[in-house]
Design a protein around this motif. Structure first.
Motif, PDB file in Angstrom:
ATOM      1  N   LEU A 294      33.723  -5.925  11.273  1.00 27.71           N
ATOM      2  CA  LEU A 294      33.029  -5.878  12.561  1.00 27.71           C
ATOM      3  C   LEU A 294      31.541  -5.731  12.277  1.00 27.71           C
ATOM      4  CD1 LEU A 294      35.455  -3.340  14.265  1.00 27.71           C
ATOM      5  CD2 LEU A 294      35.555  -5.840  14.375  1.00 27.71           C
ATOM      6  N   MET A 295      30.723  -6.563  12.897  1.00 31.16           N
ATOM      7  CA  MET A 295      29.312  -6.630  12.515  1.00 31.16           C
ATOM      8  C   MET A 295      28.368  -6.421  13.693  1.00 31.16           C
ATOM      9  SD  MET A 295      29.328  -9.804   9.813  1.00 31.16           S
ATOM     10  CE  MET A 295      30.447  -9.832   8.410  1.00 31.16           C
ATOM     11  N   LEU A 296      27.163  -5.995  13.352  1.00 33.49           N
ATOM     12  CA  LEU A 296      26.088  -5.850  14.328  1.00 33.49           C
ATOM     13  C   LEU A 296      24.786  -6.330  13.710  1.00 33.49           C
ATOM     14  CD1 LEU A 296      24.267  -3.170  13.374  1.00 33.49           C
ATOM     15  CD2 LEU A 296      26.186  -1.939  14.347  1.00 33.49           C
ATOM     16  N   ASP A 297      23.817  -6.624  14.567  1.00 33.93           N
ATOM     17  CA  ASP A 297      22.472  -7.003  14.136  1.00 33.93           C
ATOM     18  C   ASP A 297      21.498  -5.903  14.532  1.00 33.93           C
ATOM     19  OD1 ASP A 297      23.506  -9.392  13.246  1.00 33.93           O
ATOM     20  OD2 ASP A 297      22.859 -10.543  15.012  1.00 33.93           O
ATOM     21  N   ILE A 298      20.534  -5.649  13.654  1.00 40.81           N
ATOM     22  CA  ILE A 298      19.527  -4.614  13.903  1.00 40.81           C
ATOM     23  C   ILE A 298      18.164  -5.275  14.084  1.00 40.81           C
ATOM     24  CG2 ILE A 298      18.400  -2.542  12.993  1.00 40.81           C
ATOM     25  CD1 ILE A 298      20.877  -2.151  11.185  1.00 40.81           C
ATOM     26  N   TYR A 299      17.494  -4.931  15.168  1.00 43.04           N
ATOM     27  CA  TYR A 299      16.109  -5.336  15.409  1.00 43.04           C
ATOM     28  C   TYR A 299      15.307  -4.039  15.538  1.00 43.04           C
ATOM     29  CZ  TYR A 299      18.304  -9.759  16.926  1.00 43.04           C
ATOM     30  OH  TYR A 299      19.049 -10.913  16.999  1.00 43.04           O
ATOM     31  N   ARG A 300      14.279  -3.882  14.715  1.00 39.07           N
ATOM     32  CA  ARG A 300      13.513  -2.639  14.797  1.00 39.07           C
ATOM     33  C   ARG A 300      12.037  -2.892  14.503  1.00 39.07           C
ATOM     34  NH1 ARG A 300      16.582   0.305   9.741  1.00 39.07           N
ATOM     35  NH2 ARG A 300      16.025  -1.175   8.104  1.00 39.07           N
ATOM     36  N   PRO A 301      11.172  -2.049  15.060  1.00 45.00           N
ATOM     37  CA  PRO A 301       9.736  -2.217  14.814  1.00 45.00           C
ATOM     38  C   PRO A 301       9.382  -1.794  13.394  1.00 45.00           C
ATOM     39  CG  PRO A 301      10.146  -0.254  16.125  1.00 45.00           C
ATOM     40  CD  PRO A 301      11.465  -0.940  15.975  1.00 45.00           C
ATOM     41  N   THR A 302       8.465  -2.492  12.782  1.00 48.08           N
ATOM     42  CA  THR A 302       8.039  -2.153  11.425  1.00 48.08           C
ATOM     43  C   THR A 302       6.845  -1.205  11.473  1.00 48.08           C
ATOM     44  OG1 THR A 302       6.572  -4.075  11.323  1.00 48.08           O
ATOM     45  CG2 THR A 302       8.831  -4.368  10.541  1.00 48.08           C
ATOM     46  N   GLY A 303       6.694  -0.461  10.392  1.00 45.84           N
ATOM     47  CA  GLY A 303       5.528   0.409  10.261  1.00 45.84           C
ATOM     48  C   GLY A 303       5.597   1.692  11.052  1.00 45.84           C
TER      49      GLY A 303
ATOM     50  N   GLU B 261      11.421  -6.221  12.394  1.00 47.24           N
ATOM     51  CA  GLU B 261      12.282  -6.390  11.218  1.00 47.24           C
ATOM     52  C   GLU B 261      13.704  -6.628  11.710  1.00 47.24           C
ATOM     53  OE1 GLU B 261      13.980  -3.892   7.354  1.00 47.24           O
ATOM     54  OE2 GLU B 261      12.748  -2.892   8.875  1.00 47.24           O
ATOM     55  N   LYS B 262      14.353  -7.642  11.154  1.00 51.72           N
ATOM     56  CA  LYS B 262      15.721  -7.977  11.564  1.00 51.72           C
ATOM     57  C   LYS B 262      16.663  -7.853  10.369  1.00 51.72           C
ATOM     58  CE  LYS B 262      13.992 -11.812  13.174  1.00 51.72           C
ATOM     59  NZ  LYS B 262      13.824 -13.169  13.747  1.00 51.72           N
ATOM     60  N   VAL B 263      17.752  -7.135  10.589  1.00 54.11           N
ATOM     61  CA  VAL B 263      18.806  -7.016   9.579  1.00 54.11           C
ATOM     62  C   VAL B 263      20.090  -7.501  10.239  1.00 54.11           C
ATOM     63  CG1 VAL B 263      19.990  -5.501   7.950  1.00 54.11           C
ATOM     64  CG2 VAL B 263      17.626  -4.987   8.638  1.00 54.11           C
ATOM     65  N   MET B 264      20.604  -8.610   9.771  1.00 55.85           N
ATOM     66  CA  MET B 264      21.714  -9.269  10.450  1.00 55.85           C
ATOM     67  C   MET B 264      23.046  -9.008   9.747  1.00 55.85           C
ATOM     68  SD  MET B 264      19.471 -10.437  12.484  1.00 55.85           S
ATOM     69  CE  MET B 264      20.179 -11.607  13.630  1.00 55.85           C
ATOM     70  N   ASP B 265      24.109  -9.064  10.538  1.00 59.33           N
ATOM     71  CA  ASP B 265      25.486  -8.989  10.035  1.00 59.33           C
ATOM     72  C   ASP B 265      25.750  -7.725   9.215  1.00 59.33           C
ATOM     73  OD1 ASP B 265      26.081 -11.439  11.234  1.00 59.33           O
ATOM     74  OD2 ASP B 265      25.475 -12.575   9.460  1.00 59.33           O
ATOM     75  N   VAL B 266      25.370  -6.593   9.772  1.00 53.23           N
ATOM     76  CA  VAL B 266      25.656  -5.296   9.153  1.00 53.23           C
ATOM     77  C   VAL B 266      27.070  -4.873   9.555  1.00 53.23           C
ATOM     78  CG1 VAL B 266      24.970  -2.874   9.006  1.00 53.23           C
ATOM     79  CG2 VAL B 266      23.222  -4.670   9.219  1.00 53.23           C
ATOM     80  N   VAL B 267      27.883  -4.522   8.596  1.00 55.99           N
ATOM     81  CA  VAL B 267      29.267  -4.128   8.879  1.00 55.99           C
ATOM     82  C   VAL B 267      29.290  -2.687   9.394  1.00 55.99           C
ATOM     83  CG1 VAL B 267      31.567  -3.760   7.914  1.00 55.99           C
ATOM     84  CG2 VAL B 267      30.179  -5.705   7.142  1.00 55.99           C
ATOM     85  N   TYR B 268      29.830  -2.496  10.590  1.00 55.32           N
ATOM     86  CA  TYR B 268      29.934  -1.145  11.149  1.00 55.32           C
ATOM     87  C   TYR B 268      31.374  -0.634  11.178  1.00 55.32           C
ATOM     88  CZ  TYR B 268      31.440  -3.219  15.653  1.00 55.32           C
ATOM     89  OH  TYR B 268      32.114  -3.893  16.647  1.00 55.32           O
ATOM     90  N   GLY B 269      32.326  -1.486  10.815  1.00 57.76           N
ATOM     91  CA  GLY B 269      33.719  -1.053  10.798  1.00 57.76           C
ATOM     92  C   GLY B 269      34.641  -2.228  10.515  1.00 57.76           C
TER      93      GLY B 269
END
Length: 202
Positions: free
Chosen positions: A87-96, A62-70
């Motif tokens: 300021l942004m980051l991207d999240i890559y995480r395993p599903t389930g 699962e990818k969540v892009m351009d998350v504002v962290y500050g």
């Protein structure tokens, strides 16, 4: 007799102290052995709550892009002005997976001059680690591209003075960006710790 009596009392005291210390030593030794056995058990039978990762790709990502962290000040070319920038980051995480996962925070290279989380190699890294059970965070931070004519809001004045007076002219912006980048990295770390449950990280 008084001397012999004193000597006998001294011997009894010595024997008492010796036996007491011997007993204490034996108790410490026993405690150490029991602890060692417990450690061996813990190693041979890992807790089900210990995060595990895989050698081979196992999970959908699962990818969540351009998350504002500050937020931080940076130069905006279209406005030709230094303004507050997300300021942004991207999240890559395993599903389930609901159990806490190990987290990998990645900050791109570039010598504080360039680089971005949108780099295809970095995206591939995110896919690689998340598919094996990691939560991969790719962090963007401010570089020299965020520096315009007005640098007063970008770093402490002492830092700016050092950059302008003691650093080679073609490297002064890089020196200021160094301060901005480390501030952004700390902000990303604080954001990650504050959102550990939402991210499902350990």
């Amino acid at each position: 007799m008084p001397f012999m009596s004193f000597f006998s009392m001294y011997n009894k005291s010595f024997i008492y102290v010796f036996l007491s210390r011997l007993m204490i030593g034996a108790l410490f030794t026993l405690q150490f052995l029991l602890a060692s056995c417990a450690m061996d058990d813990a190693v041979s039978e890992p807790s089900p709550f210990v995060p595990t990762v895989q050698r081979q790709p196992t999970y959908e990502v699962e990818k969540v892009m351009d998350v504002v962290y500050g937020y931080g000040y940076g130069y905006h070319a279209e406005l030709d002005s230094t303004i507050e920038t997300a300021l942004m980051l991207d999240i890559y995480r395993p599903t389930g997976i609901t159990s806490p996962r190990p987290v990998y925070m990645f900050l791109h290279g570039g010598g504080f001059v360039g680089g971005a989380k949108s780099n295809e190699n970095i995206k591939a890294m995110g896919e690689y680690f998340a598919s094996r059970g990691w939560v991969f965070l790719s962090i963007d931070y401010r570089t020299t591209a965020h520096i315009g004519q007005d640098v007063s809001k970008l770093a402490p004045q002492e830092w700016i003075n050092m950059a302008l007076q003691n650093i080679e002219e073609n490297r002064s912006a890089q020196f200021i960006a160094m301060y901005m980048a480390q501030r952004d990295a700390k902000a990303a770390m604080r954001w990650t710790m504050a959102n550990d449950e939402q991210l499902s990280i350990d």
